[in-house]
Design an enzyme around this catalytic site. Structure first.
Site, PDB file in Angstrom:
ATOM      1  N   ALA A  77       0.823  -1.216   0.000  1.00  0.00           N
ATOM      2  CA  ALA A  77       0.000   0.000   0.000  1.00  0.00           C
ATOM      3  C   ALA A  77       0.854   1.262   0.000  1.00  0.00           C
ATOM      4  O   ALA A  77       0.460   2.280  -0.559  1.00  0.00           O
ATOM      5  CB  ALA A  77      -0.947  -0.001   1.192  1.00  0.00           C
ATOM      6  N   THR A  78       2.012   1.225   0.622  1.00  0.00           N
ATOM      7  CA  THR A  78       2.879   2.405   0.624  1.00  0.00           C
ATOM      8  C   THR A  78       3.227   2.776  -0.814  1.00  0.00           C
ATOM      9  O   THR A  78       3.102   3.937  -1.223  1.00  0.00           O
ATOM     10  CB  THR A  78       4.171   2.136   1.425  1.00  0.00           C
ATOM     11  N   GLN A 185      -7.229  -0.591   5.367  1.00  0.00           N
ATOM     12  CA  GLN A 185      -7.865  -1.193   6.547  1.00  0.00           C
ATOM     13  C   GLN A 185      -9.340  -1.546   6.294  1.00  0.00           C
ATOM     14  O   GLN A 185     -10.044  -1.966   7.218  1.00  0.00           O
ATOM     15  CB  GLN A 185      -7.772  -0.244   7.747  1.00  0.00           C
ATOM     16  N   HIS A 207      -1.091  -7.932   3.046  1.00  0.00           N
ATOM     17  CA  HIS A 207      -0.736  -8.417   4.395  1.00  0.00           C
ATOM     18  C   HIS A 207      -1.632  -7.901   5.515  1.00  0.00           C
ATOM     19  O   HIS A 207      -1.429  -8.242   6.688  1.00  0.00           O
ATOM     20  CB  HIS A 207       0.748  -8.144   4.704  1.00  0.00           C
ATOM     21  N   THR A 246       9.417  -7.172 -12.577  1.00  0.00           N
ATOM     22  CA  THR A 246       8.912  -8.541 -12.639  1.00  0.00           C
ATOM     23  C   THR A 246       7.879  -8.768 -11.544  1.00  0.00           C
ATOM     24  O   THR A 246       8.111  -8.418 -10.381  1.00  0.00           O
ATOM     25  CB  THR A 246      10.084  -9.536 -12.459  1.00  0.00           C
ATOM     26  N   CYS A 332       6.636   4.792  19.344  1.00  0.00           N
ATOM     27  CA  CYS A 332       7.836   4.370  20.067  1.00  0.00           C
ATOM     28  C   CYS A 332       9.020   4.199  19.122  1.00  0.00           C
ATOM     29  O   CYS A 332      10.132   3.935  19.540  1.00  0.00           O
ATOM     30  CB  CYS A 332       7.585   3.092  20.855  1.00  0.00           C
TER      31      CYS A 332
END
Ligand SMILES: *Cc1c(COP(=O)(O)O)cnc(C)c1O
Length: 408
Positions: A77-78, A185, A207, A246, A332
């Protein structure tokens, strides 16, 4: 059989496990069917191309696309967000140079927009309300004759809130711009129909829907209107010239299988996850000074974001992160331990943002796991509050809002 194998995974908004049925479908494409889908002159290539075609159809069907050709495979998605935003900014540069998005987008959209700003593109970042929502009126008010693209995520990855995409797309089209959404999402979890919703471009990834990591797609509308994006990767001209490289055949096969299974299981999964989410939220909201973040009436059941006031999220997590995997409202990854920009955008103060935890579920999450998580987290919160002077003051009825929260 008990499903209580520790650690328990409640961080499915970060990534989901691969469904065993997906893995099984992928394996032959690592071994005896290892061809390159672009090898047009032998059976290995043909088998790979057929498999990619099937996956493209499975994915197109899941999102209601008119043609499998509208699916452009990427590394995730990025990359799809980058391709959509940069590709439209470049392709439609002569028509205008204004893009509208929101402050609560994923970094893949925010940082891409910031990069475009440096190159002279005018970007409006719309503010959300205290529930994390954008209105179509806000979009309408921000539009100018120079607006070429409105990009607003379908479901927020920290809160699970679902934006009124259909109405926003309508306003966008009335203003003469294209509508893009980061559907990462949402796809596979709630019904998504690019035609009914008026979506021109959509980024999503395998994923987060029980497929493998490293493969995603950009949906690019071909009719009414025919949308084009400038390639961001130069090479062999794969994917109708929009994304060279590819193809990741095993990954794409897994993505396709995952899409097929999500379509089949969507209602069942949704009901299952809703039940678990409701149980977890009921247990925590029964405690004192626990708050739900995000609009309770406009969200998917897959994500629950709660603030446990008078405890600090990172510290709280240390109390149980050997046993339960979740995300906290503190980024974090940064050395400064900045509170989440999404929670800040809702108007939460640093204290409440730092005390937030995101629980996220999957079709594989069990009730036994949720019960265990409730117990563990509740005990941790109670233990940490016992050590907190602010909690003590709150219990004594002192107004703690006037007290400065220690710097982190
Ligand atoms: C996970 C996520 C991304 C990034 O997807 P990748 O495939 O990991 O690059 C983008 N947008 C949203 C909303 C996400 O949740």
């Amino acid at each position: 059989m008990s499903t209580l194998v520790s650690p328990i995974y409640l961080d499915n908004a970060a990534t989901t496990p691969v469904d065993p049925r997906v893995l099984e479908a992928m394996i032959p494409y690592f071994t005896n069917k290892m061809g390159n889908a672009a090898s047009r002159n032998h059976p290995f290539g043909w088998a790979a191309e057929d498999a990619v075609d099937l996956a493209r159809t499975q994915i197109a069907n899941l999102i209601g696309a008119s043609s499998p050709k509208e699916i452009i495979f990427t590394s995730g998605a990025t990359e799809a967000d980058n391709l959509g935003l940069k590709g439209v900014a470049d392709m439609y540069a002569r028509r205008g140079n204004h893009i509208i998005t929101t402050v609560t987008e994923h970094k893949a959209v925010i940082d891409t927009c910031k990069m475009l700003q440096k190159k002279g593109v005018d970007v409006t970042f719309l503010e959300v309300n205290e529930k994390g929502m954008i209105t179509p009126e806000q979009v309408r008010a921000a539009m100018t004759p120079k607006t070429i693209l409105v990009s607003i995520m379908m479901v927020n990855n920290e809160l699970g809130v679902r934006q009124p995409i259909e109405e926003i797309a309508k306003v966008t089209h009335e203003g003469g711009a294209l509508f893009m959404t980061d559907g990462t999402q949402a796809v596979g979890k709630i019904p998504v129909d690019v035609n009914a919703m008026g979506i021109d471009l959509m980024a999503f990834t395998a994923h987060k829907m029980y497929g493998p990591k490293g493969v995603g797609a950009l949906y690019v509308r071909r009719k009414r209107p025919r949308v084009k994006v400038t390639a961001q990767m130069d090479g062999g001209g794969h994917e109708r010239g929009m994304r060279s490289g590819t193809l990741n055949v095993p990954g794409i096969v897994g993505f396709g299988k995952a899409a097929e299974l999500c379509a089949l299981d969507m209602e069942k999964d949704h009901a299952h996850v809703s039940k678990l989410r409701d149980k977890l939220e009921a247990a925590f909201l029964e405690m004192e000074e626990v708050y739900l973040n995000g609009d309770p009436d406009a969200r998917t059941p897959y994500i629950s974001n709660l603030s446990f006031k008078y405890v600090e999220g990172e510290g709280l997590m240390m109390g149980f992160n050997q046993e339960i995997a979740v995300s906290s409202g503190s980024a974090c990854t940064s050395a400064s331990l900045e509170p989440s920009y999404v929670l800040k955008a809702l108007g939460l103060d640093d204290e409440l943002a730092h005390s937030s935890i995101r629980f996220s579920f999957s079709r594989f999450t069990t009730e036994e796991q949720v019960d265990y998580a409730i117990e563990k987290v509740r005990k941790s919160v109670e233990r940490m509050r016992e050590l907190s002077p602010l909690w003590e003051m709150y219990q004594e009825g002192i107004d703690t809002s006037t007290i400065e929260w220690a710097a982190h």
